[in-house]
Design an enzyme around this catalytic site. Sequence first.
Site, PDB file in Angstrom:
ATOM      1  N   TYR A   1      48.813  94.349  38.806  1.00 42.24           N
ATOM      2  CA  TYR A   1      50.207  94.206  38.376  1.00 42.24           C
ATOM      3  C   TYR A   1      50.287  93.397  37.093  1.00 42.24           C
ATOM      4  CZ  TYR A   1      55.129  92.792  38.402  1.00 42.24           C
ATOM      5  OH  TYR A   1      56.429  92.559  38.039  1.00 42.24           O
TER       6      TYR A   1
ATOM      7  N   LYS B   1      51.751  94.490  33.426  1.00 46.54           N
ATOM      8  CA  LYS B   1      52.827  93.773  32.743  1.00 46.54           C
ATOM      9  C   LYS B   1      52.388  93.291  31.357  1.00 46.54           C
ATOM     10  CE  LYS B   1      55.393  95.136  34.649  1.00 46.54           C
ATOM     11  NZ  LYS B   1      56.751  95.676  34.446  1.00 46.54           N
TER      12      LYS B   1
END
Length: 326
Positions: free
Chosen positions: A201, A205
């Site tokens: 994740y 990002k």
Amino acid sequence: MSTFKRIWPQLFPAQAPLTASNLPPQTGKVVIITGSTSGIGLELARILYHAGATVYIAARNQSKAETVIQTLTTDNPHSTGRLVFLPLDLSDLRTIKPFVESFLSAESRLDILFNNAAVASRPPSQRTAQGLEPKLGTNCAAPYLLTQLLSPILVSTAKTSPPNTIRVIWSSSMVVDFLAPDHGVPPSVIETPNPDPNVNYAVSKAGNWFLASRAAKQLGPHGVVSITQNPGNLNTPIYDEAARWMVWLSTPFFYKPVDGASTLLWAGFSSDVTVEDGGRYGIPFGRWHPDPRPDLLEAIRDVEEGGLGYARGLEEWCERVTGEFR
């Protein structure tokens, strides 16, 4: 200590300079918000509809989108804005071109694209429809394709609009500052995802920041602003699949989704944001990151600029995996 100094102003943000209460009327503006049936996207849709904009609810669940539209119109029956649902599933690249075609058949302008939707805690085994690691596939490859297909209308809108008002806003996260690996999105991570979904994740990002910088290089010369921002540490459905202990630890630092929407309002509408800011990183609830990680800045810069060229590498990967869906 440097990491602490970077995350402190994101955990305890300054007051938002732009909110629903002081946002100017947005009559005539057309915006797309991915992930707008819950969380930050829903609050942003509510605010912009109230301000008179035409808001496209880009989501995969039609019944949920229709409920949102009914609720928002009932809550504000006198709005001059419009709410329009178009189906879009960012975990399936096949849905993106039909979404864009439907949008282009209905609209002749696009003022702001909010690449807001994301997935967080899905394990690497839970692949996208095209077999991509879920975070890189959904959070990076899909919004990259969406932005590319919408680039012509963004550029054409910029030609007839006030300077700096046409924008692409990418959503990042505070995890970039403490969990993303060295240089954010090194080529090895793209090809071999980490077994830890939280690291993946953070990679995705960081990837949103990288793609914002690449879009700024592409679209900035045509008058389109492209930046990324961390909306804030917010209690939203993105935590639905997260470990409960992680949610419990985060709870004391949670803000409301409407607070995060203020960050996106600043990124999307503040007159302090210009084309010259293309590729920069904003933090809650509407200011520039005071001290971005040097290794990430090095990764974003092209080789000929003295950097590593990893942002370009991610862009090339996105182009390769999305090419057949143009």
